[in-house]
Structure formats: C-alpha cells, structure tokens
Design a protein around this motif. Structure first.
Motif, PDB file in Angstrom:
ATOM      1  N   ASN A  66       9.343  26.876   6.753  1.00  9.78           N
ATOM      2  CA  ASN A  66       9.454  28.007   7.717  1.00  9.78           C
ATOM      3  C   ASN A  66      10.868  28.437   7.896  1.00  9.78           C
ATOM      4  OD1 ASN A  66       9.358  29.775   9.904  1.00  9.78           O
ATOM      5  ND2 ASN A  66       6.979  29.523   9.793  1.00  9.78           N
ATOM      6  N   LYS A  67      11.387  29.525   7.480  1.00  4.80           N
ATOM      7  CA  LYS A  67      12.953  29.718   7.495  1.00  4.80           C
ATOM      8  C   LYS A  67      13.145  30.256   9.011  1.00  4.80           C
ATOM      9  CE  LYS A  67      16.698  31.767   5.487  1.00  4.80           C
ATOM     10  NZ  LYS A  67      17.235  32.552   3.879  1.00  4.80           N
ATOM     11  N   ALA A  68      12.240  31.126   9.537  1.00  2.00           N
ATOM     12  CA  ALA A  68      12.337  31.615  11.038  1.00  2.00           C
ATOM     13  C   ALA A  68      12.505  30.502  12.121  1.00  2.00           C
ATOM     14  CB  ALA A  68      11.128  32.542  11.387  1.00  2.00           C
ATOM     15  N   TYR A  69      11.662  29.490  11.677  1.00  2.00           N
ATOM     16  CA  TYR A  69      11.724  27.997  12.780  1.00  2.00           C
ATOM     17  C   TYR A  69      13.070  27.487  12.485  1.00  2.00           C
ATOM     18  CZ  TYR A  69      10.080  24.053  14.934  1.00  2.00           C
ATOM     19  OH  TYR A  69      10.069  22.769  15.717  1.00  2.00           O
ATOM     20  N   ALA A  70      13.541  27.216  11.413  1.00  2.00           N
ATOM     21  CA  ALA A  70      14.971  26.692  11.238  1.00  2.00           C
ATOM     22  C   ALA A  70      15.833  27.847  11.613  1.00  2.00           C
ATOM     23  CB  ALA A  70      15.021  26.576   9.584  1.00  2.00           C
ATOM     24  N   LEU A  71      15.743  29.095  11.660  1.00  2.00           N
ATOM     25  CA  LEU A  71      16.748  30.109  11.961  1.00  2.00           C
ATOM     26  C   LEU A  71      16.797  29.993  13.783  1.00  2.00           C
ATOM     27  CD1 LEU A  71      18.827  32.366  12.102  1.00  2.00           C
ATOM     28  CD2 LEU A  71      16.747  33.881  12.140  1.00  2.00           C
ATOM     29  N   LEU A  72      15.744  29.864  14.213  1.00  2.00           N
ATOM     30  CA  LEU A  72      15.676  29.769  15.641  1.00  2.00           C
ATOM     31  C   LEU A  72      16.223  28.592  16.155  1.00  2.00           C
ATOM     32  CD1 LEU A  72      14.864  31.146  18.334  1.00  2.00           C
ATOM     33  CD2 LEU A  72      12.563  29.982  18.184  1.00  2.00           C
ATOM     34  N   LEU A  73      15.915  27.468  15.669  1.00  2.00           N
ATOM     35  CA  LEU A  73      16.502  26.243  16.148  1.00  2.00           C
ATOM     36  C   LEU A  73      17.992  26.240  15.892  1.00  2.00           C
ATOM     37  CD1 LEU A  73      15.893  23.072  16.579  1.00  2.00           C
ATOM     38  CD2 LEU A  73      15.690  22.771  14.195  1.00  2.00           C
ATOM     39  N   SER A  74      18.386  26.739  14.765  1.00  2.10           N
ATOM     40  CA  SER A  74      20.024  26.687  14.452  1.00  2.10           C
ATOM     41  C   SER A  74      20.697  27.583  15.444  1.00  2.10           C
ATOM     42  CB  SER A  74      20.226  27.216  13.124  1.00  2.10           C
ATOM     43  OG  SER A  74      19.668  26.023  12.345  1.00  2.10           O
ATOM     44  N   ALA A  75      20.011  28.612  15.879  1.00  2.00           N
ATOM     45  CA  ALA A  75      20.774  29.745  16.729  1.00  2.00           C
ATOM     46  C   ALA A  75      20.720  29.186  18.135  1.00  2.00           C
ATOM     47  CB  ALA A  75      20.010  30.971  16.697  1.00  2.00           C
ATOM     48  N   LEU A  76      19.509  28.470  18.568  1.00  7.08           N
ATOM     49  CA  LEU A  76      19.646  27.885  19.741  1.00  7.08           C
ATOM     50  C   LEU A  76      20.651  26.750  20.013  1.00  7.08           C
ATOM     51  CD1 LEU A  76      15.720  27.473  20.537  1.00  7.08           C
ATOM     52  CD2 LEU A  76      17.348  29.131  21.815  1.00  7.08           C
ATOM     53  N   LYS A  77      20.893  25.935  18.936  1.00  8.04           N
ATOM     54  CA  LYS A  77      21.799  24.826  19.161  1.00  8.04           C
ATOM     55  C   LYS A  77      23.262  25.622  19.031  1.00  8.04           C
ATOM     56  CE  LYS A  77      19.383  20.984  16.511  1.00  8.04           C
ATOM     57  NZ  LYS A  77      19.243  20.278  15.461  1.00  8.04           N
ATOM     58  N   LYS A  78      23.471  26.579  18.378  1.00  5.81           N
ATOM     59  CA  LYS A  78      24.732  27.140  18.195  1.00  5.81           C
ATOM     60  C   LYS A  78      25.101  27.953  19.495  1.00  5.81           C
ATOM     61  CE  LYS A  78      28.299  28.421  15.537  1.00  5.81           C
ATOM     62  NZ  LYS A  78      29.303  27.469  15.041  1.00  5.81           N
ATOM     63  N   SER A  79      24.438  28.556  20.074  1.00  6.59           N
ATOM     64  CA  SER A  79      24.312  29.241  21.512  1.00  6.59           C
ATOM     65  C   SER A  79      24.404  28.513  22.700  1.00  6.59           C
ATOM     66  CB  SER A  79      23.477  30.339  21.441  1.00  6.59           C
ATOM     67  OG  SER A  79      22.197  29.762  21.685  1.00  6.59           O
ATOM     68  N   LYS A  80      23.698  27.366  22.448  1.00  8.24           N
ATOM     69  CA  LYS A  80      23.621  26.743  23.713  1.00  8.24           C
ATOM     70  C   LYS A  80      22.886  27.123  24.816  1.00  8.24           C
ATOM     71  CE  LYS A  80      27.751  23.393  23.452  1.00  8.24           C
ATOM     72  NZ  LYS A  80      27.965  23.782  21.986  1.00  8.24           N
ATOM     73  N   LYS A  81      21.722  27.999  24.178  1.00  3.24           N
ATOM     74  CA  LYS A  81      20.947  28.861  25.188  1.00  3.24           C
ATOM     75  C   LYS A  81      19.312  28.284  25.053  1.00  3.24           C
ATOM     76  CE  LYS A  81      24.156  32.129  26.347  1.00  3.24           C
ATOM     77  NZ  LYS A  81      24.374  32.521  27.447  1.00  3.24           N
ATOM     78  N   ALA A  82      18.587  28.658  25.995  1.00  4.95           N
ATOM     79  CA  ALA A  82      17.063  28.524  25.955  1.00  4.95           C
ATOM     80  C   ALA A  82      16.308  29.584  26.046  1.00  4.95           C
ATOM     81  CB  ALA A  82      16.752  27.368  26.815  1.00  4.95           C
ATOM     82  N   GLY A  83      15.297  29.921  25.177  1.00  5.20           N
ATOM     83  CA  GLY A  83      14.547  30.958  25.369  1.00  5.20           C
ATOM     84  C   GLY A  83      13.674  30.691  26.638  1.00  5.20           C
ATOM     85  N   LEU A  84      13.564  31.983  27.569  1.00  2.77           N
ATOM     86  CA  LEU A  84      12.475  31.781  28.695  1.00  2.77           C
ATOM     87  C   LEU A  84      11.449  32.660  28.279  1.00  2.77           C
ATOM     88  CD1 LEU A  84      12.405  30.938  31.502  1.00  2.77           C
ATOM     89  CD2 LEU A  84      13.299  33.076  32.445  1.00  2.77           C
ATOM     90  N   ALA A  85      10.318  31.988  28.606  1.00  4.89           N
ATOM     91  CA  ALA A  85       9.173  32.646  28.044  1.00  4.89           C
ATOM     92  C   ALA A  85       7.754  32.365  28.912  1.00  4.89           C
ATOM     93  CB  ALA A  85       8.809  32.135  26.592  1.00  4.89           C
ATOM     94  N   ARG A  86       6.616  32.854  28.664  1.00  2.00           N
ATOM     95  CA  ARG A  86       5.367  32.614  29.099  1.00  2.00           C
ATOM     96  C   ARG A  86       4.589  32.144  27.956  1.00  2.00           C
ATOM     97  NH1 ARG A  86       4.862  35.538  34.546  1.00  2.00           N
ATOM     98  NH2 ARG A  86       6.861  36.797  34.684  1.00  2.00           N
TER      99      ARG A  86
END
Length: 256
Positions: free
Chosen positions: A118-138
């Motif tokens: 799943n490329k989208a999963y890998a993309l989100l994982l890499s983007a979160l690591k690179k940005s040092k951000k976390a998604g806020l969700a419900r």
C-alpha cells in the motif's frame, strides 16, 4: 495479533484501508477475591438499598440524578446520543507532536495496511516522519467517539487515543504557592543537577519489577516457604538548606 477494528485513515482525498491492533498489554497478575476461610470465590449481587433484596437483571435501569430525582435513560436515548458509526479515522489537521501535553495521552493502537504494497500507507508514514507532525483525528471505537493522534513509530503508523480538553481538571482547586522566590544560585545548581542526570531516553532499561517479585512470592508460598520482607532504610538529610542538598546530590552522582 487479532485486529480489533477495520476501516480506513482519511488523509485529504486519500483513503488508506487499515486494521487496528492493540499496541499495549497488561502486566498485572489476575487475582481472584476469595473467602479466607475456605477459598471460595466471592460473588457480588445487585441489591436494592431499601428492600435489601437482589434485583433481577431485567429490572435494572440506568438513571442520571437531576435536582432531587432521577431521569431514567432508555436504550434509544443512548443510541440517539451515540456518534455516527463510521469506519474512517478522518485526519482533520496536523500538529506538532511535541506540543501535545502528555496528560492527554490514553492508549495506543498499531495500524497495518489492509492491502499489500500500500503506497499511500508508506507515503503517510514517511511524510509524518519527515515533518515531525501528527494527524489529529476522530474515530469511533465500540460506539464511543475518541480523539486521537495519528503518528509514526518505527515502521508503523500508530493511532493514540487522547483525552478531550474537558476531561483535564483545572488547577485552580490546588493550593499552589507561586510567590516562592528561587535564587539564581539555587536555580543554576538545579539546572546543573538536571544536566548531570540527562541522557537519551531508553525505556527498555526500566522493567515492571513489582509483578515479577509478586509472582516469585506466590511461587515461594505455593512451596510452603515464607517470603523475605524488605525493610525500609530511611535516609537522613544532611542539611535542610536547599542549596546544600543540591550540591550533595551533584557529589553523589559524580561519585556513582
């Protein structure tokens, strides 16, 4: 591991199918309540406080005390208040992980992509690591809406439930004295002590020793042996002066 939830992470217009797995496990021992005379299990009964008689399960209702009476809630009331049962962890915005007060953290879940490669999963994982951000969700788990952070941990995206702001008690009820003056000399010594004890975080060094020790005691008692009781050894303070205590702490650390 068995998944406890299946759905998707909503990331803009991207939908990532995932499975959720509990990332934590209890280490406490499972102890039963027994009658000390014959080791029979203790059973609990639902008893009417007025009649002292047991109440049949089908006669038990839930109520909320309102003024001097109770408002009885029916199953339909709970369903009306329940959040829409959605299978999406919808990321609403991104925040700095360091900005989240640890008081808000509850429990964490590993996510696993529901499809291979799943490329989208890998993309989100890499983007979160690179940005040092976390998604806020419900998201909704077991009919309860939770606030959560979607953040990277090593090779996985982790969903960590966090508390809502109204769940954190205000400090106004605490008797805190904010007018105590700390001298520059004391502050410098306190900072020096912190610096001396500072090291990279490695939680693997810290083990839950209590339950292991308790299990050893259980095993000893099962064999008819009496466990050794640890005696407390109080340490006498060498001085009541805060500066002296800090200085002595530094010397102890250096000696160690």
């Amino acid at each position: 591991m068995r998944s406890i939830w299946t759905g998707s992470i909503g990331f803009g217009l991207v939908s990532i199918p995932v499975k959720l797995f509990s990332a934590v496990q209890e280490t406490r021992l499972d102890l039963d309540m027994l009658d000390g005379r014959d080791h029979a299990h203790i059973k609990f009964q639902r008893v009417n406080e007025n009649t002292k008689k047991e109440v049949p399960y089908d006669k038990i209702v839930k109520g909320y005390k309102y003024d001097d009476d109770y408002v009885i809630l029916e199953e339909a009331d709970f369903e009306a208040a329940a959040p829409d049962k959605t299978k999406v962890i919808e990321i609403e915005n991104f925040v700095d992980i360091a900005a989240v007060n640890p008081m808000y953290y509850e429990t964490s879940y590993y996510t696993e992509p529901a499809t291979k490669n799943n490329k989208a999963y890998a993309l989100l994982l890499s983007a979160l690591k690179k940005s040092k951000k976390a998604g806020l969700a419900r998201f909704v788990l077991r009919s309860t809406e939770s606030l959560c952070l979607v953040h990277p941990v090593d090779k996985a995206i982790v969903v960590t439930r966090i508390r809502f702001a109204q769940q954190i008690r205000d400090q106004d009820d605490l008797e805190l004295d904010d007018k105590i003056n700390v001298s520059d000399k004391e502050l410098k010594m306190g900072l020096a002590l912190i610096d001396q004890y500072a090291e990279p975080l490695d939680l693997s060094k810290y083990k839950d020793e209590y339950h292991g020790a308790l299990l050893k005691i259980i095993e000893q008692k099962a064999k008819g042996k009496r466990p050794t009781i640890k005696k407390l050894k109080p340490k006498a303070a060498k001085s009541d002066d805060l500066y002296d205590q800090l200085m002595n702490s530094l010397q102890v650390k250096k000696g160690a």
